[in-house]
Motif scaffolding. Sequence first.
Motif, mmCIF file in Angstrom:
data_model
loop_
_atom_site.group_PDB
_atom_site.id
_atom_site.type_symbol
_atom_site.label_atom_id
_atom_site.label_comp_id
_atom_site.label_asym_id
_atom_site.label_seq_id
_atom_site.Cartn_x
_atom_site.Cartn_y
_atom_site.Cartn_z
ATOM 1 N N ILE A 40 0.968 -1.159 0.075
ATOM 2 C CA ILE A 40 -0.148 -0.041 -0.062
ATOM 3 C C ILE A 40 0.927 1.226 0.014
ATOM 4 O O ILE A 40 1.769 1.376 0.581
ATOM 5 C CB ILE A 40 -0.770 0.140 1.074
ATOM 6 C CG1 ILE A 40 -1.770 -1.210 1.448
ATOM 7 C CG2 ILE A 40 -1.845 1.117 1.218
ATOM 8 C CD1 ILE A 40 -2.253 -1.546 2.603
ATOM 9 N N THR A 41 0.511 2.094 -0.861
ATOM 10 C CA THR A 41 1.196 3.535 -0.737
ATOM 11 C C THR A 41 0.344 4.645 -0.636
ATOM 12 O O THR A 41 -0.556 4.982 -1.080
ATOM 13 C CB THR A 41 1.933 3.509 -2.338
ATOM 14 O OG1 THR A 41 2.642 2.567 -2.636
ATOM 15 C CG2 THR A 41 2.725 4.842 -2.241
ATOM 16 N N ALA B 120 4.209 0.351 3.630
ATOM 17 C CA ALA B 120 3.885 -0.626 4.611
ATOM 18 C C ALA B 120 3.239 -1.824 3.902
ATOM 19 O O ALA B 120 3.349 -1.888 2.719
ATOM 20 C CB ALA B 120 2.817 0.269 5.487
ATOM 21 N N ASP B 121 2.933 -2.556 4.830
ATOM 22 C CA ASP B 121 2.411 -4.031 4.223
ATOM 23 C C ASP B 121 1.121 -4.109 4.784
ATOM 24 O O ASP B 121 0.456 -3.838 5.547
ATOM 25 C CB ASP B 121 3.112 -5.173 4.817
ATOM 26 C CG ASP B 121 4.596 -5.104 4.497
ATOM 27 O OD1 ASP B 121 5.098 -4.803 3.338
ATOM 28 O OD2 ASP B 121 5.560 -5.602 5.414
ATOM 29 N N GLY B 122 0.098 -4.675 3.701
ATOM 30 C CA GLY B 122 -1.167 -4.935 3.863
ATOM 31 C C GLY B 122 -1.299 -6.199 4.023
ATOM 32 O O GLY B 122 -0.792 -7.117 3.403
ATOM 33 N N PHE B 123 -2.396 -6.675 5.059
ATOM 34 C CA PHE B 123 -2.662 -7.816 5.524
ATOM 35 C C PHE B 123 -4.318 -8.142 5.383
ATOM 36 O O PHE B 123 -4.981 -7.441 6.168
ATOM 37 C CB PHE B 123 -2.403 -8.456 6.825
ATOM 38 C CG PHE B 123 -0.587 -8.151 6.822
ATOM 39 C CD1 PHE B 123 0.176 -9.403 6.707
ATOM 40 C CD2 PHE B 123 -0.217 -6.966 7.283
ATOM 41 C CE1 PHE B 123 1.439 -9.345 6.951
ATOM 42 C CE2 PHE B 123 1.268 -6.831 7.370
ATOM 43 C CZ PHE B 123 2.137 -7.920 7.078
ATOM 44 N N VAL C 26 -2.905 -2.730 8.052
ATOM 45 C CA VAL C 26 -1.737 -2.114 7.368
ATOM 46 C C VAL C 26 -0.868 -2.071 8.492
ATOM 47 O O VAL C 26 -0.836 -1.501 9.709
ATOM 48 C CB VAL C 26 -2.070 -0.724 7.039
ATOM 49 C CG1 VAL C 26 -1.073 0.326 6.407
ATOM 50 C CG2 VAL C 26 -3.454 -0.815 5.783
ATOM 51 N N GLY C 27 0.470 -2.608 8.249
ATOM 52 C CA GLY C 27 1.571 -2.567 8.925
ATOM 53 C C GLY C 27 2.687 -1.671 8.564
ATOM 54 O O GLY C 27 3.311 -2.053 7.431
ATOM 55 N N VAL C 28 2.723 -1.045 9.287
ATOM 56 C CA VAL C 28 4.081 0.058 9.056
ATOM 57 C C VAL C 28 5.186 -0.402 9.906
ATOM 58 O O VAL C 28 5.089 -0.248 11.059
ATOM 59 C CB VAL C 28 3.690 1.619 9.418
ATOM 60 C CG1 VAL C 28 5.054 2.273 8.825
ATOM 61 C CG2 VAL C 28 2.538 1.874 8.420
ATOM 62 N N THR D 153 0.279 -0.081 13.475
ATOM 63 C CA THR D 153 -0.638 -1.080 12.702
ATOM 64 C C THR D 153 -1.822 -0.397 12.840
ATOM 65 O O THR D 153 -2.479 -0.065 13.939
ATOM 66 C CB THR D 153 -0.545 -2.317 13.491
ATOM 67 O OG1 THR D 153 0.778 -3.086 13.306
ATOM 68 C CG2 THR D 153 -1.820 -3.388 12.547
ATOM 69 N N TYR D 154 -2.524 -0.363 11.785
ATOM 70 C CA TYR D 154 -3.940 0.082 11.492
ATOM 71 C C TYR D 154 -5.253 -0.930 10.996
ATOM 72 O O TYR D 154 -4.483 -1.738 10.107
ATOM 73 C CB TYR D 154 -4.070 1.289 10.274
ATOM 74 C CG TYR D 154 -3.386 2.379 10.936
ATOM 75 C CD1 TYR D 154 -4.320 3.531 11.610
ATOM 76 C CD2 TYR D 154 -1.888 2.735 10.912
ATOM 77 C CE1 TYR D 154 -3.714 4.680 11.864
ATOM 78 C CE2 TYR D 154 -1.447 3.730 11.296
ATOM 79 C CZ TYR D 154 -2.306 4.964 11.808
ATOM 80 O OH TYR D 154 -1.656 5.977 12.379
ATOM 81 N N ALA D 155 -5.977 -0.792 11.680
ATOM 82 C CA ALA D 155 -7.163 -1.719 10.801
ATOM 83 C C ALA D 155 -7.851 -0.984 10.102
ATOM 84 O O ALA D 155 -8.275 0.096 9.847
ATOM 85 C CB ALA D 155 -8.506 -2.079 12.020
ATOM 86 N N LEU D 156 -8.209 -1.487 8.784
ATOM 87 C CA LEU D 156 -8.971 -1.026 7.567
ATOM 88 C C LEU D 156 -9.928 -1.272 7.143
ATOM 89 O O LEU D 156 -10.412 -2.510 7.139
ATOM 90 C CB LEU D 156 -7.855 -1.236 6.275
ATOM 91 C CG LEU D 156 -8.082 -0.286 5.227
ATOM 92 C CD1 LEU D 156 -7.888 1.335 5.412
ATOM 93 C CD2 LEU D 156 -7.365 -0.806 4.203
ATOM 94 N N GLN D 157 -11.111 -0.496 7.056
ATOM 95 C CA GLN D 157 -12.769 -0.807 6.724
ATOM 96 C C GLN D 157 -13.212 0.017 5.972
ATOM 97 O O GLN D 157 -12.738 1.073 5.736
ATOM 98 C CB GLN D 157 -13.344 -1.086 8.477
ATOM 99 C CG GLN D 157 -13.029 -1.771 9.065
ATOM 100 C CD GLN D 157 -13.915 -1.887 10.422
ATOM 101 O OE1 GLN D 157 -13.362 -1.001 11.410
ATOM 102 N NE2 GLN D 157 -14.600 -2.964 10.708
#
Length: 221
Positions: free
Chosen positions: A125-126, A152-155, A172-174, A198-202
Amino acid sequence: MARIRQVAVLGTAALAALALTAAPASAATTTIRAGSATADPYSGAVQASLLGEASVSASIGSGSCSESTMTGSIESDGSGLTIDSAGFSECSGTADVTITTLDLPWQGGAVVYDPAHTNGRDAAITIANFKVRAVVDLFGGIGCNFGGTLTADGFNGDNPARPETGSGEAQVGVNNATVNRQSGSHFLCPSTAKVTATYALQGESEAGSGTFDQSLYVTGD
């Protein structure tokens, strides 16, 4: 004086944690879906909510923020990731820190499916063109501007490699992402800092509702 510089970078670097990822080495089709690998494609509003704390480290010290939320939008093919609003609070330090965003919206970001699953992730993700300012309430105010593009990485929410296994949402893990000092900063501001968060994405189950209760899922088809 080093403590002053530590506080100045704390909030800004944490806000930059909002920033996300680098594109994977090989191109692949990307589809953002509404909750599972077989669900319908999703496009529209998204919200990122901090899980745990955003930690910041630099050559002069470290700190953390415990509250952060960002909102924006994305297309179902992962393109057009835009951040319209962002905020951070409950940041530790020796003085009050006021954080403001600059030049919103931040446009030009993307979510890209990673078929190689680098670092165990499902996507890269950018967030591009972000810019923030933090002012520390010392000696009349010390301001630091940081900006650029973070990675960061998206999971997906069922990926066992996701940073926060207690949450079943997409994440999203930074991890030690670098933020750079921009023009207009006080000379005490450090040139770089490292961010981990780390963020939760909704998304929204009902478009335009402003209620972010829709799980998201990234696939390569």
